[in-house]
Design a protein around this motif. Structure first.
Motif, PDB file in Angstrom:
ATOM      1  N   ARG A   1      31.365  30.831  51.816  1.00  0.00           N
ATOM      2  CA  ARG A   1      31.916  30.503  50.499  1.00  0.00           C
ATOM      3  C   ARG A   1      32.644  31.698  49.949  1.00  0.00           C
ATOM      4  N   GLY A   2      33.441  31.436  48.984  1.00  0.00           N
ATOM      5  CA  GLY A   2      34.043  32.555  48.274  1.00  0.00           C
ATOM      6  C   GLY A   2      35.090  33.279  49.070  1.00  0.00           C
ATOM      7  N   MET A   3      35.775  32.519  49.947  1.00  0.00           N
ATOM      8  CA  MET A   3      36.837  33.162  50.693  1.00  0.00           C
ATOM      9  C   MET A   3      37.956  33.567  49.750  1.00  0.00           C
ATOM     10  N   PHE A   4      38.218  32.691  48.783  1.00  0.00           N
ATOM     11  CA  PHE A   4      39.295  32.977  47.849  1.00  0.00           C
ATOM     12  C   PHE A   4      38.759  33.237  46.457  1.00  0.00           C
ATOM     13  N   GLN A   5      37.509  33.591  46.389  1.00  0.00           N
ATOM     14  CA  GLN A   5      36.888  33.627  45.075  1.00  0.00           C
ATOM     15  C   GLN A   5      37.587  34.602  44.140  1.00  0.00           C
ATOM     16  N   LYS A   6      37.797  35.823  44.653  1.00  0.00           N
ATOM     17  CA  LYS A   6      38.391  36.829  43.756  1.00  0.00           C
ATOM     18  C   LYS A   6      39.791  36.406  43.339  1.00  0.00           C
ATOM     19  N   ASP A   7      40.555  35.934  44.338  1.00  0.00           N
ATOM     20  CA  ASP A   7      41.930  35.544  44.017  1.00  0.00           C
ATOM     21  C   ASP A   7      41.937  34.413  43.004  1.00  0.00           C
ATOM     22  N   LEU A   8      41.032  33.459  43.211  1.00  0.00           N
ATOM     23  CA  LEU A   8      41.020  32.301  42.325  1.00  0.00           C
ATOM     24  C   LEU A   8      40.642  32.672  40.903  1.00  0.00           C
ATOM     25  N   HIS A   9      39.745  33.650  40.780  1.00  0.00           N
ATOM     26  CA  HIS A   9      39.389  34.134  39.450  1.00  0.00           C
ATOM     27  C   HIS A   9      40.635  34.486  38.653  1.00  0.00           C
ATOM     28  N   HIS A  10      41.441  35.383  39.237  1.00  0.00           N
ATOM     29  CA  HIS A  10      42.632  35.848  38.539  1.00  0.00           C
ATOM     30  C   HIS A  10      43.620  34.715  38.337  1.00  0.00           C
ATOM     31  N   MET A  11      43.726  33.879  39.352  1.00  0.00           N
ATOM     32  CA  MET A  11      44.702  32.808  39.275  1.00  0.00           C
ATOM     33  C   MET A  11      44.355  31.833  38.159  1.00  0.00           C
TER      34      MET A  11
ATOM     35  N   GLN B   1      48.189  37.696  25.676  1.00  0.00           N
ATOM     36  CA  GLN B   1      49.160  36.901  26.410  1.00  0.00           C
ATOM     37  C   GLN B   1      49.713  37.692  27.588  1.00  0.00           C
ATOM     38  N   MET B   2      49.934  38.976  27.343  1.00  0.00           N
ATOM     39  CA  MET B   2      50.499  39.811  28.401  1.00  0.00           C
ATOM     40  C   MET B   2      49.549  39.885  29.574  1.00  0.00           C
ATOM     41  N   SER B   3      48.259  40.048  29.276  1.00  0.00           N
ATOM     42  CA  SER B   3      47.332  40.182  30.389  1.00  0.00           C
ATOM     43  C   SER B   3      47.236  38.868  31.157  1.00  0.00           C
ATOM     44  N   ARG B   4      47.287  37.771  30.423  1.00  0.00           N
ATOM     45  CA  ARG B   4      47.232  36.486  31.116  1.00  0.00           C
ATOM     46  C   ARG B   4      48.477  36.277  31.965  1.00  0.00           C
ATOM     47  N   TYR B   5      49.610  36.638  31.397  1.00  0.00           N
ATOM     48  CA  TYR B   5      50.856  36.487  32.148  1.00  0.00           C
ATOM     49  C   TYR B   5      50.838  37.367  33.393  1.00  0.00           C
ATOM     50  N   GLU B   6      50.311  38.558  33.230  1.00  0.00           N
ATOM     51  CA  GLU B   6      50.212  39.461  34.366  1.00  0.00           C
ATOM     52  C   GLU B   6      49.354  38.844  35.463  1.00  0.00           C
ATOM     53  N   SER B   7      48.203  38.309  35.055  1.00  0.00           N
ATOM     54  CA  SER B   7      47.356  37.642  36.041  1.00  0.00           C
ATOM     55  C   SER B   7      48.103  36.517  36.712  1.00  0.00           C
ATOM     56  N   PHE B   8      48.842  35.791  35.944  1.00  0.00           N
ATOM     57  CA  PHE B   8      49.571  34.659  36.502  1.00  0.00           C
ATOM     58  C   PHE B   8      50.557  35.109  37.563  1.00  0.00           C
ATOM     59  N   ARG B   9      51.273  36.190  37.268  1.00  0.00           N
ATOM     60  CA  ARG B   9      52.309  36.578  38.221  1.00  0.00           C
ATOM     61  C   ARG B   9      51.747  37.278  39.431  1.00  0.00           C
ATOM     62  N   ARG B  10      50.710  38.070  39.214  1.00  0.00           N
ATOM     63  CA  ARG B  10      50.267  38.905  40.321  1.00  0.00           C
ATOM     64  C   ARG B  10      49.204  38.247  41.176  1.00  0.00           C
ATOM     65  N   SER B  11      48.577  37.197  40.661  1.00  0.00           N
ATOM     66  CA  SER B  11      47.518  36.609  41.459  1.00  0.00           C
ATOM     67  C   SER B  11      48.125  35.848  42.623  1.00  0.00           C
ATOM     68  N   GLY B  12      47.370  35.767  43.664  1.00  0.00           N
ATOM     69  CA  GLY B  12      47.850  35.028  44.813  1.00  0.00           C
ATOM     70  C   GLY B  12      46.774  35.033  45.874  1.00  0.00           C
ATOM     71  N   PHE B  13      46.950  34.191  46.840  1.00  0.00           N
ATOM     72  CA  PHE B  13      45.976  34.151  47.920  1.00  0.00           C
ATOM     73  C   PHE B  13      46.246  35.287  48.885  1.00  0.00           C
ATOM     74  N   GLN B  14      45.189  35.870  49.353  1.00  0.00           N
ATOM     75  CA  GLN B  14      45.342  36.955  50.313  1.00  0.00           C
ATOM     76  C   GLN B  14      45.934  36.439  51.606  1.00  0.00           C
ATOM     77  N   LYS B  15      46.927  37.166  52.087  1.00  0.00           N
ATOM     78  CA  LYS B  15      47.621  36.699  53.286  1.00  0.00           C
ATOM     79  C   LYS B  15      46.657  36.569  54.453  1.00  0.00           C
ATOM     80  N   SER B  16      45.767  37.551  54.603  1.00  0.00           N
ATOM     81  CA  SER B  16      44.890  37.536  55.774  1.00  0.00           C
ATOM     82  C   SER B  16      43.972  36.330  55.748  1.00  0.00           C
ATOM     83  N   ASN B  17      43.412  36.046  54.566  1.00  0.00           N
ATOM     84  CA  ASN B  17      42.529  34.895  54.471  1.00  0.00           C
ATOM     85  C   ASN B  17      43.266  33.597  54.740  1.00  0.00           C
ATOM     86  N   MET B  18      44.459  33.509  54.165  1.00  0.00           N
ATOM     87  CA  MET B  18      45.237  32.286  54.352  1.00  0.00           C
ATOM     88  C   MET B  18      45.596  32.118  55.823  1.00  0.00           C
TER      89      MET B  18
END
Lengths: 128, 211
Positions: free
Chosen positions: A28-38, B117-134
């Motif tokens: 579980r929690g493969m994307f947990q950290k990323d999803l938090h921020h997202m 708002q700025m911090s939320r926007y920052e999170s929005f833009r910078r968050s993403g799935f890690q390439k390695s995990n994906m």
């Protein structure tokens, strides 16, 4: 969490083939950290509930799995699985399509920029 | 719709005449002004995929999220193939896509943001799935070991937008039920059900045998 989204996802789960079953058994929690921020970025609380994050992760993995399976179905007619197959699948969804084309072209630009950067560096080195 | 004196609302109205690629969901969310500007912010920017950031005001140099899966400050471990060194490419070097009009409007709006708002926007833009995990997930699904980088980028982008759809729909559900606080699984489930009805969730078109 097995009861989460019991209706829709159970149908999908039992319908999918072996590889996705195995991948669902991953930790579980493969994307947990990323999803938090997202999720925070998209409007959730600064601290999303862990069960919510886990549920969203399950949904996303499910979604990606289905997407990939569909892409593979499309791709088998041609051979290899290509990026274009994904683009074909989301052709109806304009925001996603535009975003993906934007990402791909940005990737290309970055590659070019980096190549140019390396060439410059070599020039500098040779001048010295 | 009550008019708030929020600078974001003011700047947002300026932008009204050239609507970006807004999905249908944006209309549903119009009456939901009580949820606060940050929610509207999330919807608007999530709906606008061609938003281009040349905003120098963010001190931490919001990186252009190539592949949206680039981690923020973590070093990249999978530098194998043609991997990008890092997001240190100056934003200024990137040619501005889209019209300068849009970017100017963006910067105007960004200037009026509160820290929240700025911090939320920052999170929005910078968050993403890690390439390695994906990558790992994709290879386990496809069964093939080699997944190209652009494919990871595309899938990560699609997945991120999908998360956006879910969270936004869940927020709509929450406002309909007049609840507040962090999103709960029941909201997510309801949101997922609604997206299914809309046909946004891919499902197997071939009926299962031996049901």
């Amino acid at each position: 969490m097995s009861t989460a989204g019991a209706g829709p996802s159970s149908k999908v789960k039992t319908g999918s083939s072996q590889p996705s079953e195995a991948s669902l058994k991953r930790k579980r929690g493969m994307f947990q950290k990323d999803l938090h921020h997202m999720m925070y970025g998209f409007g959730d609380d600064a601290n999303p509930l862990p069960e919510t994050v886990a549920l969203v992760e399950d949904i996303v993995v499910d979604y990606v799995t289905e997407l990939v399976h569909k892409a593979q179905d499309v791709a088998t007619k041609r051979g290899k699985l290509l990026t274009e197959d994904f683009l074909f699948l989301i052709r109806k969804d304009l925001p996603k399509l535009n975003r993906c084309t934007e990402l791909l072209s940005m990737n290309e630009e970055l590659k070019q920029a980096r190549k140019a950067f390396e060439v410059d560096e070599e020039k500098l080195v040779s001048i010295d | 719709m009550k008019k708030s004196k929020d600078p974001f609302e003011i700047a947002f109205e300026e932008q009204e005449e050239s609507p970006p690629e807004s999905p249908v969901g944006l209309d549903e969310n119009e009456p939901q002004t009580s949820a606060g500007p940050s929610v509207n912010l999330g919807e608007d920017f999530a709906a606008n995929p061609t938003v281009h950031t040349t905003d120098p005001s963010t001190s931490s140099a919001v990186p252009v999220a190539v592949g949206t899966s680039g981690p923020i400050a973590k070093p990249k471990e999978d530098d194998e193939e043609e991997e990008e060194e890092n997001m240190e490419v100056e934003l200024g070097k990137l040619p501005s896509r889209g019209d300068p009009d849009k970017t100017a409007k963006m910067q105007e709006i960004l200037a009026h943001f509160t820290t929240d708002q700025m911090s939320r926007y920052e999170s929005f833009r910078r968050s993403g799935f890690q390439k390695s995990n994906m990558k790992r997930l994709l290879s386990s699904i496809t069964g093939s070991a080699k997944i190209s980088i652009p494919m990871t980028i595309v899938v990560s982008g699609i997945a991120k937008m999908f998360v956006g759809e879910i969270v936004e729909t869940a927020k709509v559900v929450m406002s309909e039920r007049r609840e507040s606080g962090p999103i709960r699984p029941c909201h997510i489930r309801e949101a997922y059900r609604r997206l299914k009805v809309d046909g946004k969730i891919p499902k197997r078109s071939v009926p299962r045998l031996f049901r």
